[in-house]
Write an enzyme that holds these catalytic residues in place. Structure first.
Site, PDB file in Angstrom:
ATOM      1  N   ASP A  59       1.026  -1.218  -0.079  1.00 32.25           N
ATOM      2  CA  ASP A  59       0.003  -0.146   0.144  1.00 32.25           C
ATOM      3  C   ASP A  59       0.741   1.237  -0.242  1.00 32.25           C
ATOM      4  O   ASP A  59       1.891   1.208   0.363  1.00 32.25           O
ATOM      5  CB  ASP A  59      -0.946  -0.008   1.219  1.00 32.25           C
TER       6      ASP A  59
HETATM    7  N1  URA Z   1      -1.431  -5.889   4.123  1.00 29.84           N
HETATM    8  C1  URA Z   1      -1.656  -4.753   4.001  1.00 29.84           C
HETATM    9  O1  URA Z   1      -2.894  -4.374   4.552  1.00 29.84           O
HETATM   10  N2  URA Z   1      -1.140  -3.581   3.286  1.00 29.84           N
HETATM   11  C2  URA Z   1      -0.018  -3.953   2.653  1.00 29.84           C
HETATM   12  O2  URA Z   1       0.750  -2.760   1.939  1.00 29.84           O
HETATM   13  C3  URA Z   1       0.595  -5.352   2.623  1.00 29.84           C
HETATM   14  C4  URA Z   1      -0.281  -6.282   3.284  1.00 29.84           C
END
Ligand code: URA
Length: 235
Positions: free
Chosen positions: A101
């Site tokens: 993310d």
């Molecule tokens: N899980 C999440 O919620 N975000 C990420 O970036 C990776 C795994």
């Protein structure tokens, strides 16, 4: 191509390290000691480093320490991208093996080798990804048990695969999961009535983020790191 490029590209060493090794007489090409980093070699040439044959690989494997606010894509109208963190000559043909993310930090792997990245991203792969998760509240024993047994996420028909939880500090855990559902870690924590304050990926399979890489920095993987990924696809 230049000899220092051949070796650094294939053995996961920096050009500076390779130049030192050449200068100290550790490298030979087709049976002759190499003395100059800019010696021209072809990809089929027999290059030896400390008596070990170095195979030239056309594929590239890179680890990058993703900073927050950088998006895992090749192009984005609103945010800087991980691709733009790489030198222009490195970007060619690379793709990202497993996205994070925008606000998540840590280990990103990039490669030109589609089979290799498939071992990481395939839904049938058991490739573990370990995250350092900073939580709003300390994890309760009950929540830990739920995560370890598998938790039902909102909108999903099945529970997540069992996760491995390691308590690092009062409100910090290491969470290892073998799936990659959308916002999986954040949704897992929401499912046990907690909230992620910071998320950082520390490893993918047995490949650990190099602690010497500052946010935004990257390096080539060594041959042995490349070999750590593989054989994960369940038949
Ligand atoms: N899980 C999440 O919620 N975000 C990420 O970036 C990776 C795994």
């Amino acid at each position: 191509m230049r000899l220092d490029y051949f070796i650094s590209h294939s053995a996961g060493l920096s050009r500076k390290q390779v130049k030192i090794l050449i200068g100290k007489g550790h490298v030979s090409v087709e049976g002759f000691a190499a003395v100059k980093a800019n010696t021209q070699v072809a990809d089929h040439d027999k290059v030896w480093l400390d008596g070990r044959l170095v195979q030239f690989s056309n594929d590239r494997y890179i680890m990058l320490n993703k900073p927050p606010g950088v998006v895992c894509s090749t192009d984005d109208p609103d945010h800087p991208t991980v691709m733009k963190l790489l030198a222009a000559e490195e970007q060619h043909r690379l793709h990202i093996a497993g996205r994070l993310d925008l606000d998540t930090t840590g280990l990103i792997l990039l490669t030109t080798d589609g089979q290799w990245s498939h071992q990481i991203t395939s839904p049938n792969s058991d490739c573990p990804k370990c995250y350092r998760v900073t939580l709003e509240h300390a994890l309760t024993d009950e929540a830990r048990k739920t995560l370890e047994e598998g938790v039902l996420l909102r909108g999903e028909p099945e529970k997540t695969r069992p996760a491995v939880v390691e308590i690092i500090a009062k409100d910090v855990i290491h969470l290892t999961i073998t799936q990659g559902k959308y916002h999986q870690v954040k949704r897992m924590m929401a499912a046990v009535e907690n909230r992620v304050l910071a998320l950082h990926r520390v490893s993918v399979g047995a490949v650990q983020l190099d602690a010497s890489l500052a946010p935004g920095e990257y390096r080539l993987l060594s041959e042995s790191e490349v070999a750590l990924i593989g054989g994960n696809i369940a038949s």
